[in-house]
Scaffold this motif. Sequence first.
Motif, PDB file in Angstrom:
ATOM      1  N   TRP A 178       0.833  -1.010  -0.070  1.00 52.07           N
ATOM      2  CA  TRP A 178      -0.030   0.151  -0.148  1.00 52.07           C
ATOM      3  C   TRP A 178       1.071   1.179   0.188  1.00 52.07           C
ATOM      4  O   TRP A 178       1.730   1.491   0.904  1.00 52.07           O
ATOM      5  N   THR A 179       0.712   2.045  -0.935  1.00 54.99           N
ATOM      6  CA  THR A 179       1.439   3.366  -1.104  1.00 54.99           C
ATOM      7  C   THR A 179       0.411   4.524  -1.154  1.00 54.99           C
ATOM      8  O   THR A 179      -0.354   4.498  -1.760  1.00 54.99           O
ATOM      9  N   GLY A 180       0.511   5.590  -0.250  1.00 53.74           N
ATOM     10  CA  GLY A 180      -0.529   6.453  -0.026  1.00 53.74           C
ATOM     11  C   GLY A 180       0.254   7.935  -0.012  1.00 53.74           C
ATOM     12  O   GLY A 180       1.478   7.903   0.249  1.00 53.74           O
ATOM     13  N   VAL A 181      -0.243   8.736  -0.712  1.00 52.62           N
ATOM     14  CA  VAL A 181       0.080  10.477  -0.628  1.00 52.62           C
ATOM     15  C   VAL A 181      -0.952  11.171  -0.066  1.00 52.62           C
ATOM     16  O   VAL A 181      -2.226  11.142  -0.498  1.00 52.62           O
ATOM     17  N   LEU A 182      -0.688  12.136   0.828  1.00 49.42           N
ATOM     18  CA  LEU A 182      -1.399  13.308   1.478  1.00 49.42           C
ATOM     19  C   LEU A 182      -1.048  14.383   0.931  1.00 49.42           C
ATOM     20  O   LEU A 182       0.251  14.700   0.806  1.00 49.42           O
ATOM     21  N   ALA A 203      -0.385 -11.209 -12.302  1.00 48.97           N
ATOM     22  CA  ALA A 203      -0.556 -10.960 -13.771  1.00 48.97           C
ATOM     23  C   ALA A 203      -0.098  -9.526 -13.773  1.00 48.97           C
ATOM     24  O   ALA A 203       0.587  -8.928 -14.831  1.00 48.97           O
ATOM     25  N   GLN A 204      -0.303  -8.600 -12.727  1.00 49.70           N
ATOM     26  CA  GLN A 204      -0.092  -6.984 -12.690  1.00 49.70           C
ATOM     27  C   GLN A 204       1.035  -7.036 -11.604  1.00 49.70           C
ATOM     28  O   GLN A 204       0.973  -5.819 -11.011  1.00 49.70           O
ATOM     29  N   ALA A 205       2.009  -7.958 -11.547  1.00 51.89           N
ATOM     30  CA  ALA A 205       3.034  -7.734 -10.651  1.00 51.89           C
ATOM     31  C   ALA A 205       3.882  -6.657 -10.879  1.00 51.89           C
ATOM     32  O   ALA A 205       4.236  -6.322 -12.155  1.00 51.89           O
ATOM     33  N   THR A 206       4.353  -5.923  -9.842  1.00 55.30           N
ATOM     34  CA  THR A 206       5.038  -4.613  -9.857  1.00 55.30           C
ATOM     35  C   THR A 206       6.212  -4.510  -8.921  1.00 55.30           C
ATOM     36  O   THR A 206       6.104  -5.391  -7.930  1.00 55.30           O
ATOM     37  N   THR A 207       6.949  -3.714  -8.925  1.00 55.76           N
ATOM     38  CA  THR A 207       7.819  -3.398  -7.836  1.00 55.76           C
ATOM     39  C   THR A 207       7.613  -1.874  -6.947  1.00 55.76           C
ATOM     40  O   THR A 207       6.993  -1.104  -7.563  1.00 55.76           O
ATOM     41  N   GLN A 208       8.012  -1.714  -5.647  1.00 53.56           N
ATOM     42  CA  GLN A 208       7.981  -0.550  -5.059  1.00 53.56           C
ATOM     43  C   GLN A 208       8.507   0.570  -6.015  1.00 53.56           C
ATOM     44  O   GLN A 208       7.997   1.691  -5.899  1.00 53.56           O
ATOM     45  N   HIS A 209       9.746   0.374  -6.484  1.00 47.24           N
ATOM     46  CA  HIS A 209      10.408   1.641  -7.263  1.00 47.24           C
ATOM     47  C   HIS A 209       9.405   2.023  -8.331  1.00 47.24           C
ATOM     48  O   HIS A 209       9.531   3.200  -8.541  1.00 47.24           O
ATOM     49  N   GLU A 210       8.861   0.919  -9.243  1.00 45.13           N
ATOM     50  CA  GLU A 210       7.957   1.113 -10.229  1.00 45.13           C
ATOM     51  C   GLU A 210       7.042   2.204  -9.850  1.00 45.13           C
ATOM     52  O   GLU A 210       6.553   2.951 -10.704  1.00 45.13           O
ATOM     53  N   VAL A 211       6.213   1.715  -8.767  1.00 42.63           N
ATOM     54  CA  VAL A 211       4.875   2.302  -8.524  1.00 42.63           C
ATOM     55  C   VAL A 211       5.362   3.792  -7.964  1.00 42.63           C
ATOM     56  O   VAL A 211       4.724   4.641  -8.197  1.00 42.63           O
ATOM     57  N   THR A 213       8.121   5.418  -8.393  1.00 47.10           N
ATOM     58  CA  THR A 213       8.582   6.608  -9.389  1.00 47.10           C
ATOM     59  C   THR A 213       7.611   6.920 -10.384  1.00 47.10           C
ATOM     60  O   THR A 213       7.493   8.149 -10.960  1.00 47.10           O
ATOM     61  N   SER A 214       6.663   6.080 -11.014  1.00 48.12           N
ATOM     62  CA  SER A 214       5.533   6.436 -11.514  1.00 48.12           C
ATOM     63  C   SER A 214       4.452   7.753 -11.036  1.00 48.12           C
ATOM     64  O   SER A 214       4.445   8.490 -11.619  1.00 48.12           O
ATOM     65  N   LEU A 215       4.298   7.407  -9.788  1.00 43.23           N
ATOM     66  CA  LEU A 215       3.541   8.513  -8.746  1.00 43.23           C
ATOM     67  C   LEU A 215       4.566   9.659  -8.769  1.00 43.23           C
ATOM     68  O   LEU A 215       3.543  10.823  -8.969  1.00 43.23           O
ATOM     69  N   LEU A 216       5.649   9.777  -8.616  1.00 44.56           N
ATOM     70  CA  LEU A 216       6.365  11.014  -8.576  1.00 44.56           C
ATOM     71  C   LEU A 216       6.552  11.797  -9.621  1.00 44.56           C
ATOM     72  O   LEU A 216       6.198  13.054  -9.609  1.00 44.56           O
ATOM     73  N   GLU A 217       6.643  10.970 -10.892  1.00 44.21           N
ATOM     74  CA  GLU A 217       6.742  11.567 -12.193  1.00 44.21           C
ATOM     75  C   GLU A 217       5.321  12.202 -12.357  1.00 44.21           C
ATOM     76  O   GLU A 217       5.171  13.350 -13.005  1.00 44.21           O
ATOM     77  N   TRP A 218       4.383  11.566 -12.164  1.00 50.09           N
ATOM     78  CA  TRP A 218       2.885  12.361 -12.222  1.00 50.09           C
ATOM     79  C   TRP A 218       2.812  13.517 -11.496  1.00 50.09           C
ATOM     80  O   TRP A 218       2.470  14.592 -11.879  1.00 50.09           O
ATOM     81  N   LEU A 219       3.141  13.274 -10.214  1.00 51.28           N
ATOM     82  CA  LEU A 219       2.964  14.584  -9.425  1.00 51.28           C
ATOM     83  C   LEU A 219       4.003  15.774  -9.987  1.00 51.28           C
ATOM     84  O   LEU A 219       3.640  17.050  -9.533  1.00 51.28           O
ATOM     85  N   ALA A 220       5.213  15.328 -10.105  1.00 52.26           N
ATOM     86  CA  ALA A 220       6.127  16.361 -10.601  1.00 52.26           C
ATOM     87  C   ALA A 220       5.755  17.187 -11.942  1.00 52.26           C
ATOM     88  O   ALA A 220       6.009  18.463 -11.952  1.00 52.26           O
ATOM     89  N   GLY A 221       4.961  16.162 -12.750  1.00 56.11           N
ATOM     90  CA  GLY A 221       4.336  17.114 -13.961  1.00 56.11           C
ATOM     91  C   GLY A 221       3.411  17.873 -13.556  1.00 56.11           C
ATOM     92  O   GLY A 221       3.147  18.786 -14.494  1.00 56.11           O
ATOM     93  N   ALA A 222       2.515  17.536 -12.651  1.00 52.20           N
ATOM     94  CA  ALA A 222       1.340  18.313 -12.320  1.00 52.20           C
ATOM     95  C   ALA A 222       1.839  19.438 -11.683  1.00 52.20           C
ATOM     96  O   ALA A 222       1.209  20.829 -11.767  1.00 52.20           O
ATOM     97  N   TRP A 223       2.471  19.330 -10.400  1.00 56.91           N
ATOM     98  CA  TRP A 223       2.564  20.364  -9.387  1.00 56.91           C
ATOM     99  C   TRP A 223       3.819  21.008  -9.542  1.00 56.91           C
ATOM    100  O   TRP A 223       4.281  22.039  -8.804  1.00 56.91           O
ATOM    101  N   GLY A 224       5.055  20.330  -9.842  1.00 59.13           N
ATOM    102  CA  GLY A 224       6.330  20.893 -10.116  1.00 59.13           C
ATOM    103  C   GLY A 224       7.009  21.072  -8.545  1.00 59.13           C
ATOM    104  O   GLY A 224       6.825  20.399  -7.652  1.00 59.13           O
ATOM    105  N   GLU A 225       7.158  22.362  -8.511  1.00 61.22           N
ATOM    106  CA  GLU A 225       7.857  22.701  -7.166  1.00 61.22           C
ATOM    107  C   GLU A 225       6.980  23.438  -6.304  1.00 61.22           C
ATOM    108  O   GLU A 225       7.174  24.416  -5.289  1.00 61.22           O
ATOM    109  N   ARG A 226       5.460  23.506  -6.704  1.00 64.28           N
ATOM    110  CA  ARG A 226       4.473  24.253  -5.705  1.00 64.28           C
ATOM    111  C   ARG A 226       4.389  23.489  -4.275  1.00 64.28           C
ATOM    112  O   ARG A 226       3.772  24.110  -3.474  1.00 64.28           O
ATOM    113  N   VAL A 227       4.846  22.153  -4.456  1.00 63.81           N
ATOM    114  CA  VAL A 227       4.696  21.431  -3.029  1.00 63.81           C
ATOM    115  C   VAL A 227       6.224  20.814  -2.434  1.00 63.81           C
ATOM    116  O   VAL A 227       7.083  20.689  -3.356  1.00 63.81           O
TER     117      VAL A 227
END
Length: 453
Positions: A178-182, A203-211, A213-227
């Motif tokens: 479980w990975t959460g962001v507030l 079938a949908q196996a993944t790793t912690q780093h992939e999850v 990193t994907s979430l970080l890229e999404w937040l960085a692209g949307a909010w940048g340095e605002r947070v």
Amino acid sequence: MLKQYDTKAVASQEIAIASEAVALRLKALLAPLLAVLDQQIDLRLVRTFLSTIAIILTFRNQRQGLLLSELGAFLTSPAHAPAGTKRLSNLLRSKKWDAHLIESFLWRRADTQLDALEQQHERALCIWDGSVLEKAESQSIEGLSPVRSSKARRLRRVRPGVYNQMSGPPIVVRGLEWTGVLLAGIRTLPTVVSMQWWSRRGAQATTQHEVETSLLEWLAGAWGERVLHVFDRGYASRTWLAALQEAEVRFLIRWKKGHVVRDGAGQECKIWQLIRGKRAQHHRLIWDTRAQALRPYGLNIVPMRHPGYACPLWLVVARPGNGREPWYLVTNEPVVTFEQGWQLVFAYARRWQIELTFRYNKCELGMESPRVWKGENRHKLLLMVTLAYVFLLSLMHPFLFDLRQWLLRHWCHRTGKRYRQVAVPLYRLRWAISALWQASDPRPFFFIPQNSG
């Protein structure tokens, strides 16, 4: 001649009004999501969706709170539980909608909250952490993988008067990662940005780093340095620093004292050695909520480098004294004044909010109880529980103070000082709503005009 009032009728009317007020708050909160759902699925399923969230708030049981058969009994009646269970199963199995709709709804609310924080000139914190959902006795549920049992680790702790404590390697059980962001401010209530449940197998196996990193890229692209992204010691690594540098975000990470870094002269040393033999540069009295007293804290600010990060870093050390371990906080934000250092210490202290979120969802909302075979259907149900949690947080808004106090006073009264002085009484609030909605069914107020076919 004085009029004679029927006190039972007046009390019943007051209960119905209060039940309607809370139900309409839930409906108003989810209105944008319900409008999108109504364009994709049948209106009856939309009503089932809204009613199910109300039932999740009503039915309090940690071990059985999310069993479809139990929720189905509340959805219709115990005598017609199979019909209610089928309605709920049809909602979760429907291919016309997916969990992405709820994730988008949470994201839009968080984006609106970020705008509000910026208008109030308050620092916005993006708080990260991970946990697990343990399904120790499950065998055939789709997507389960081995996870370290946090429950077993908690029971292993040495306590006064307890002997023959177990030792050895961590206990591993079946479950989900479980990975959460507030999103939170220094003084404002948190808002759920994202909740991800994933597995290392299937079938949908993944790793912690992939999850992450994907979430970080999404937040960085949307909010940048605002947070400012805030992380615990589990994220303190060269790999994660490289990911943060590539994403170009502001961050604050608590570091372990034994990690090897570089001082201002470029010499390698352990992080605790950067302040070895140095007195605190600044002192401040900080309120300790556990001890209910002011405690003196010391502060040190030291520039540093790390082999995995090309830009300069700053080490902010909060020293509580009395033999307690300091906080070694590493940030890429320039720290040139003591006030800036203290603000980062307070920002990291807000990280505890996500720990409370994990505990509340598992212990109070029963997130470890569902027995849904398919991973996609389970994901939908868990996100619906997240919506119930978001609704409870929304009731803590200051303009709802009178409604909140009425609920606590009449439906979850407590005489103990500890309960009555809690700043955010989420547990009591959920208990009060559960008692109110069992006395007065809220579903008649969930009328939704039909737009779909």
